[in-house]
Design a protein around this motif. Structure first.
Motif, PDB file in Angstrom:
ATOM      1  N   MET A 246       0.824  -1.197   0.000  1.00 61.60           N
ATOM      2  CA  MET A 246       0.000   0.000   0.000  1.00 61.60           C
ATOM      3  C   MET A 246       0.866   1.258   0.000  1.00 61.60           C
ATOM      4  SD  MET A 246      -3.106  -1.140   2.540  1.00 61.60           S
ATOM      5  CE  MET A 246      -3.598   0.511   2.861  1.00 61.60           C
ATOM      6  N   ARG A 247       2.124   1.100   0.372  1.00 62.39           N
ATOM      7  CA  ARG A 247       3.065   2.221   0.395  1.00 62.39           C
ATOM      8  C   ARG A 247       2.606   3.341   1.327  1.00 62.39           C
ATOM      9  NH1 ARG A 247       6.848   2.191  -4.397  1.00 62.39           N
ATOM     10  NH2 ARG A 247       6.327   0.261  -5.440  1.00 62.39           N
ATOM     11  N   VAL A 248       2.166   2.963   2.517  1.00 66.27           N
ATOM     12  CA  VAL A 248       1.810   3.934   3.549  1.00 66.27           C
ATOM     13  C   VAL A 248       2.527   3.533   4.834  1.00 66.27           C
ATOM     14  CG1 VAL A 248      -0.439   4.506   2.566  1.00 66.27           C
ATOM     15  CG2 VAL A 248      -0.260   2.661   4.212  1.00 66.27           C
ATOM     16  N   SER A 249       2.627   4.465   5.763  1.00 64.67           N
ATOM     17  CA  SER A 249       3.317   4.173   7.011  1.00 64.67           C
ATOM     18  C   SER A 249       2.464   3.289   7.917  1.00 64.67           C
ATOM     19  CB  SER A 249       3.646   5.471   7.747  1.00 64.67           C
ATOM     20  OG  SER A 249       2.460   6.059   8.249  1.00 64.67           O
ATOM     21  N   LYS A 250       3.120   2.702   8.923  1.00 68.55           N
ATOM     22  CA  LYS A 250       2.409   1.878   9.897  1.00 68.55           C
ATOM     23  C   LYS A 250       1.341   2.684  10.615  1.00 68.55           C
ATOM     24  CE  LYS A 250       5.862  -0.603  11.876  1.00 68.55           C
ATOM     25  NZ  LYS A 250       6.547  -1.269  12.998  1.00 68.55           N
ATOM     26  N   MET A 251       1.670   3.934  10.949  1.00 67.16           N
ATOM     27  CA  MET A 251       0.708   4.779  11.664  1.00 67.16           C
ATOM     28  C   MET A 251      -0.535   5.028  10.823  1.00 67.16           C
ATOM     29  SD  MET A 251       1.427   5.201  14.717  1.00 67.16           S
ATOM     30  CE  MET A 251       0.056   6.261  15.028  1.00 67.16           C
ATOM     31  N   THR A 252      -0.384   5.166   9.524  1.00 67.04           N
ATOM     32  CA  THR A 252      -1.536   5.358   8.648  1.00 67.04           C
ATOM     33  C   THR A 252      -2.443   4.140   8.693  1.00 67.04           C
ATOM     34  OG1 THR A 252      -0.259   6.802   7.201  1.00 67.04           O
ATOM     35  CG2 THR A 252      -2.254   5.824   6.279  1.00 67.04           C
ATOM     36  N   VAL A 253      -1.849   2.951   8.678  1.00 65.47           N
ATOM     37  CA  VAL A 253      -2.643   1.720   8.750  1.00 65.47           C
ATOM     38  C   VAL A 253      -3.351   1.640  10.105  1.00 65.47           C
ATOM     39  CG1 VAL A 253      -2.576  -0.795   8.696  1.00 65.47           C
ATOM     40  CG2 VAL A 253      -1.174   0.530   7.108  1.00 65.47           C
ATOM     41  N   TYR A 254      -2.650   1.972  11.199  1.00 59.51           N
ATOM     42  CA  TYR A 254      -3.278   1.968  12.521  1.00 59.51           C
ATOM     43  C   TYR A 254      -4.470   2.921  12.557  1.00 59.51           C
ATOM     44  CZ  TYR A 254       0.470  -0.739  14.674  1.00 59.51           C
ATOM     45  OH  TYR A 254       1.346  -1.725  15.021  1.00 59.51           O
ATOM     46  N   ARG A 255      -4.311   4.094  11.956  1.00 56.97           N
ATOM     47  CA  ARG A 255      -5.425   5.066  11.921  1.00 56.97           C
ATOM     48  C   ARG A 255      -6.601   4.512  11.131  1.00 56.97           C
ATOM     49  NH1 ARG A 255      -1.674   8.964  10.071  1.00 56.97           N
ATOM     50  NH2 ARG A 255      -0.460   9.569  11.863  1.00 56.97           N
ATOM     51  N   MET A 256      -6.308   3.844  10.026  1.00 56.39           N
ATOM     52  CA  MET A 256      -7.370   3.261   9.210  1.00 56.39           C
ATOM     53  C   MET A 256      -8.103   2.166   9.978  1.00 56.39           C
ATOM     54  SD  MET A 256      -5.262   3.144   5.639  1.00 56.39           S
ATOM     55  CE  MET A 256      -6.450   2.224   4.713  1.00 56.39           C
ATOM     56  N   VAL A 257      -7.357   1.354  10.724  1.00 61.98           N
ATOM     57  CA  VAL A 257      -7.963   0.279  11.511  1.00 61.98           C
ATOM     58  C   VAL A 257      -8.827   0.872  12.621  1.00 61.98           C
ATOM     59  CG1 VAL A 257      -7.468  -1.591  13.129  1.00 61.98           C
ATOM     60  CG2 VAL A 257      -6.236  -1.461  10.967  1.00 61.98           C
ATOM     61  N   HIS A 258      -8.274   1.828  13.368  1.00 59.52           N
ATOM     62  CA  HIS A 258      -9.022   2.424  14.475  1.00 59.52           C
ATOM     63  C   HIS A 258     -10.204   3.256  13.984  1.00 59.52           C
ATOM     64  CE1 HIS A 258      -6.552   1.049  17.740  1.00 59.52           C
ATOM     65  NE2 HIS A 258      -5.456   1.417  17.087  1.00 59.52           N
ATOM     66  N   GLY A 259     -10.089   3.817  12.792  1.00 58.74           N
ATOM     67  CA  GLY A 259     -11.180   4.607  12.230  1.00 58.74           C
ATOM     68  C   GLY A 259     -12.268   3.762  11.584  1.00 58.74           C
ATOM     69  N   GLY A 260     -12.030   2.466  11.461  1.00 57.25           N
ATOM     70  CA  GLY A 260     -13.027   1.582  10.873  1.00 57.25           C
ATOM     71  C   GLY A 260     -12.965   1.486   9.365  1.00 57.25           C
ATOM     72  N   ASP A 261     -11.970   2.114   8.753  1.00 52.77           N
ATOM     73  CA  ASP A 261     -11.843   2.060   7.293  1.00 52.77           C
ATOM     74  C   ASP A 261     -11.272   0.730   6.814  1.00 52.77           C
ATOM     75  OD1 ASP A 261     -12.758   4.689   7.016  1.00 52.77           O
ATOM     76  OD2 ASP A 261     -10.736   5.469   7.393  1.00 52.77           O
ATOM     77  N   LEU A 262     -10.536   0.061   7.693  1.00 52.59           N
ATOM     78  CA  LEU A 262      -9.877  -1.193   7.336  1.00 52.59           C
ATOM     79  C   LEU A 262     -10.147  -2.204   8.450  1.00 52.59           C
ATOM     80  CD1 LEU A 262      -8.004  -2.247   5.081  1.00 52.59           C
ATOM     81  CD2 LEU A 262      -6.071  -1.572   6.493  1.00 52.59           C
ATOM     82  N   PRO A 263     -10.893  -3.265   8.154  1.00 51.90           N
ATOM     83  CA  PRO A 263     -11.200  -4.250   9.197  1.00 51.90           C
ATOM     84  C   PRO A 263      -9.948  -5.021   9.603  1.00 51.90           C
ATOM     85  CG  PRO A 263     -12.055  -4.987   7.090  1.00 51.90           C
ATOM     86  CD  PRO A 263     -11.506  -3.612   6.877  1.00 51.90           C
TER      87      PRO A 263
END
Length: 45
Positions: free
Chosen positions: A1-18
């Motif tokens: 995805m070429r994004v940082s770990k923090m971006t993925v964590y935000r997506m998970v916590h925001g509900g965008d990524l299960p």
């Protein structure tokens, strides 16, 4: 995805990524990543 770990964590916590929590880490199913990328492609295209 070429994004940082923090971006993925935000997506998970925001509900965008299960994700499933396993111990202290998160596991994102491969299918969920493909679905997210597919939807992101259509939204910007």
């Amino acid at each position: 995805m070429r994004v940082s770990k923090m971006t993925v964590y935000r997506m998970v916590h925001g509900g965008d990524l299960p994700a499933v929590r396993v111990g202290r880490s998160f596991r994102v199913p491969e299918k969920a990543v493909h679905e997210y990328l597919r939807s992101a492609f259509f939204e910007t295209g």
